[in-house]
Design an enzyme around this catalytic site. Structure first.
Site: not given
Ligand SMILES: *Cc1c(COP(=O)(O)O)cnc(C)c1O
Length: 428
Positions: A144, A267, A239
């Site tokens: 994702y 995050k 990522d």
């Protein structure tokens, strides 16, 4: 446990917010039931609107690596807010956090801050396309990278040449430039690259996949991707929105000793405020506006409150690097405890783990890619999820999510979690 207030809050929310939530997985769609509404959190615990307390293994999906409402982060945000919350002008703290991030992460010279992981990945791909002057990208099934169009792609009938949209609203035109590869399968990636020679701008990957459970790379997969990219002038994008500043101070690049060309963050780097970032060596980053031709911008990018939270977080991680091994030890302890509890009750399972990320798959076989993750028993997971909730342990409401450990967890908390698994296992 009672969830009355959460239930009524959810009913109210559903009237004015689609599905009652601002991000779909929160709605409990994959596990059934009504989402619980968070009221407050401190350290390893989150408290809901009905007054229940949970040991939290979501930690806001990763950011709260040092626990909720970590004092230095909270204090930094409060102090900053008193001086104004946004200016749309450069501020000194942006340079401060940039310098620190660059000193912690290998192989990057410059970093650009944005407002989410989605934005970071979307911008990284645009930069890669602009820099290489090529259009196609390769992503991996089950990875994702946020919700921008180029990533919402399923394997098409002509999977080797183009993907198909997996959400209405994503155009065929966008989908044709995204190719879908199998995680941990270098032969498959090589085949895609060979079939699209000279057309691939970048390969984007979660170096340790965390959005299909936790799936570490195996058989030097990352090293092999690096070599393949070098051979074909393709940029490798890590990522690290989930893994950055979590698996090590320098993220997966440091852990696996593999250099990426562009790295994406989110995050942890925001300490719980909305922050994303992407970074690379000078040659690539200088391609961005205003220095270069690739456009990218943001009214609230580098927002002082967000930068203050991120800076306080990174400073703590940088000053106490034992945090990463300490977290890995706690995760290993939890792994063994949970495995024993499940074994004792003859529950078929596989547990994957890397650093402070861990996932439990209710199937006996090895889980190393999306296909093997998808084969696990979702009905068992649903029972497990609701059982754990009842025992006061909050895990992600989806079988495809990783658990995140935070440093505020004590061994008593871990023992309580293992105890909960023992109780829940009886009914699985
Ligand atoms: C969470 C996540 C994203 C998206 O970040 P948002 O801040 O939710 O937009 C991208 N990539 C990975 C690996 C993620 O875990």
């Amino acid at each position: 446990m009672l969830y009355q207030r959460s239930s009524s809050l959810f009913k109210e929310a559903e009237k004015v917010i689609p599905g009652g939530v601002n991000s779909p997985v929160r709605a409990f769609g994959a596990v059934g039931g009504t989402p619980i509404f968070a009221k407050s959190a401190k350290g390893a615990y989150v408290h809901d609107e009905d007054g229940n307390r949970y040991i939290d293994y979501i930690n806001s999906w990763g950011p709260m690596i040092l626990g909720h409402a970590f004092d230095p982060v909270v204090d930094a945000v409060i102090e900053k807010a008193k001086q104004g919350t946004s200016f749309g002008m450069p501020t000194a703290i942006e340079t401060e956090i940039a310098e620190l991030a660059i000193s912690m992460v290998p192989n990057i010279d410059k970093i650009r801050f944005v407002n989410s992981g989605t934005e970071a990945c979307m911008s990284a791909v645009r930069l890669a396309r602009g820099f290489t002057k090529k259009d196609k990208i390769i992503k991996f099934a089950g990875c994702y990278h946020g919700h921008s169009d180029a990533f919402l792609i399923a394997a098409g009938s002509g999977a080797i040449t183009f993907g198909t949209p997996n959400s209405p609203g994503v155009t065929q035109g966008t989908a044709k430039d995204t190719l879908l590869a199998k995680f941990n399968d270098i032969a498959n990636v090589t085949q895609l690259v060979e079939a699209n020679k000279g057309e691939i701008a970048c390969i984007i990957i979660e170096p340790v996949a965390g959005n299909m459970g936790c799936i570490p790379p195996k058989d030097n997969f990352l090293q092999k991707l690096r070599a393949l990219c070098d051979q074909h002038d393709i940029l490798l994008i890590f990522d690290e929105v989930m893994t950055g500043f979590r698996l090590a101070a320098g993220g997966a690049q440091e852990l696996y000793n593999v250099n990426a060309d562009i790295v994406c963050f989110g995050k942890v780097i925001g300490g719980g405020l909305p922050v994303g970032a992407f970074a690379a060596r000078n040659e690539i980053m200088n391609y961005l506006a205003p220095l270069g031709p690739v456009y990218q911008a943001g009214t609230l990018s580098g927002n002082p409150l967000a930068m203050a939270a991120g800076l306080a977080m990174l400073q703590h991680l940088n000053n106490d690097r034992t945090v990463f091994s300490r977290l890995a030890e706690k995760t290993e302890y939890l792994h063994h405890g949970i495995a024993k509890a499940l074994q004792d009750h003859k529950v078929k399972h596989t547990i994957n783990r890397m650093g402070s990320m861990i996932s439990i798959h209710f199937e006996g076989h090895e889980v190393h890619d999306f296909e093997t993750a998808a084969k696990a028993n979702n009905e068992t997971f649903k029972k497990f999820f609701h059982g754990m909730l009842k025992e006061g342990v909050y895990i992600a409401p989806s079988a495809f999510e990783t658990w995140f450990l935070c440093d505020a967890l004590s061994y008593d908390d871990l023992d309580a979690t293992i105890k909960a698994v023992e109780i829940v296992s009886k009914d699985l």
